[in-house]
Scaffold this active site. Structure first.
Site, short mmCIF file in Angstrom:
data_model
loop_
_atom_site.label_atom_id
_atom_site.label_comp_id
_atom_site.label_asym_id
_atom_site.label_seq_id
_atom_site.Cartn_x
_atom_site.Cartn_y
_atom_site.Cartn_z
N GLY A 1 0.84 -1.19 0.00
CA GLY A 1 0.00 0.00 0.00
C GLY A 1 0.87 1.23 0.00
O GLY A 1 2.09 1.13 0.15
N VAL A 2 0.24 2.40 -0.17
CA VAL A 2 1.00 3.66 -0.20
C VAL A 2 0.87 4.42 1.12
O VAL A 2 1.41 5.50 1.27
CB VAL A 2 0.58 4.56 -1.38
CG1 VAL A 2 0.98 3.92 -2.70
CG2 VAL A 2 -0.92 4.87 -1.35
N GLY A 3 0.13 3.84 2.06
CA GLY A 3 0.01 4.46 3.38
C GLY A 3 -0.55 3.46 4.36
O GLY A 3 -1.24 2.51 3.97
N GLY B 1 -9.04 3.02 -2.46
CA GLY B 1 -9.28 1.81 -1.67
C GLY B 1 -8.60 1.94 -0.32
O GLY B 1 -8.00 2.97 -0.02
N CYS B 2 -8.72 0.90 0.49
CA CYS B 2 -8.12 0.93 1.84
C CYS B 2 -7.76 -0.50 2.21
O CYS B 2 -8.55 -1.42 1.98
CB CYS B 2 -9.15 1.48 2.83
SG CYS B 2 -8.58 1.46 4.54
N HIS C 1 -6.46 10.55 3.70
CA HIS C 1 -6.97 9.20 4.00
C HIS C 1 -6.37 8.69 5.32
O HIS C 1 -7.10 8.17 6.18
CB HIS C 1 -6.61 8.28 2.83
CG HIS C 1 -7.00 6.85 2.99
ND1 HIS C 1 -7.89 6.21 2.15
CD2 HIS C 1 -6.63 5.90 3.90
CE1 HIS C 1 -8.05 4.96 2.54
NE2 HIS C 1 -7.29 4.74 3.59
N GLU C 2 -5.06 8.84 5.48
CA GLU C 2 -4.40 8.30 6.67
C GLU C 2 -4.75 9.11 7.92
O GLU C 2 -4.94 8.53 9.00
CB GLU C 2 -2.88 8.25 6.47
CG GLU C 2 -2.40 7.40 5.28
CD GLU C 2 -2.98 6.01 5.25
OE1 GLU C 2 -3.27 5.44 6.32
OE2 GLU C 2 -3.15 5.47 4.14
N HIS D 1 -7.99 8.02 9.31
CA HIS D 1 -7.92 6.79 10.12
C HIS D 1 -7.73 7.11 11.60
O HIS D 1 -8.25 6.40 12.47
CB HIS D 1 -6.74 5.92 9.67
CG HIS D 1 -7.06 4.95 8.57
ND1 HIS D 1 -8.02 3.97 8.71
CD2 HIS D 1 -6.54 4.79 7.33
CE1 HIS D 1 -8.07 3.26 7.59
NE2 HIS D 1 -7.19 3.74 6.73
ZN ZN Z 1 -7.00 3.06 4.79
#
Ligand code: ZN
Length: 201
Positions: free
Chosen positions: A46-48, A109-110, A152-153, A156
């Site tokens: 993933g990128v994060g 996405g996640c 996005h991060e 979270h």
């Molecule tokens: Zn995520």
């Protein structure tokens, strides 16, 4: 064995994560957490990745978008998304602030909603502040895909997932979406999801 990533439905993904003090950042335990997070992000890949995704309710995320990931994406998509290389970064106690009001909507996405994607509007440009893995202050000006990752991060850490912000009718599995909606431009995709009211006879 790759470390399992917590999937949607678990409480830690819906809780506000705890602030981390500079002293805590320098502890071996916290440094070990960061190492685990980087390994899990790369393994996924993933990128994060945010700490709650490993079940840890602390305000820290890692991000990295690599040359070899970008090489697998068409130039057209990279340009449209303003996706560029992001060096590996650890951000503790991140704060995202808007720069301007422009938003962009793209599929996202996640790792905690594994196998699904949806269109998500995000700010195009933001500042990201916080502390790095040495407890030194960081201030970044991000635009395009890196700005999306930071938003996005940071979400979270506030108990939010992209599904809270998505265009709900665009939600689908990666495979199914790639088959039809993913082939359209974002504008066309949004249009294709609008439901016309049934016409009266
Ligand atoms: Zn995520």
């Amino acid at each position: 064995m790759p470390e399992p990533i917590v999937q949607a439905g678990v409480e830690v993904l819906r809780a506000s994560a705890a602030y981390v003090s500079p002293d805590e950042i320098r502890t071996p335990e916290f440094q070990a957490l960061v190492v685990r997070m980087i390994a899990a992000m790369r393994e996924a890949p993933g990128v994060g990745l945010a700490a709650p995704q490993l079940g840890v309710g602390k305000r820290v995320f890692v991000m990295e978008d690599r040359e070899d990931y970008l090489a697998a994406v068409s130039k057209e998509t990279l340009d449209e998304r303003e996706r560029v290389v992001v060096p590996l970064r650890t951000i503790v106690n991140p704060v995202v602030k808007p720069v301007g009001k422009a938003t962009k909507t793209f599929f996202e996405g996640c790792l905690s909603v594994d196998g699904f994607v949806a269109l998500v509007p995000r700010l195009r440009e933001v500042t990201l502040t916080g502390l790095d893995e040495n407890a030194e202050p960081v201030k970044l000006h991000l635009k395009g895909w890196p700005a999306r990752i930071a938003q996005h991060e940071t979400d979270h850490l506030n108990g939010m997932l992209y599904i809270d912000r998505m265009v709900t009718r665009s939600f689908g599995t990666v495979d199914n979406t790639r088959g039809w909606l993913g082939k359209k431009s974002t504008v066309e995709a949004v249009k294709a999801l609008v439901v016309d009211p049934p016409k009266r006879a």
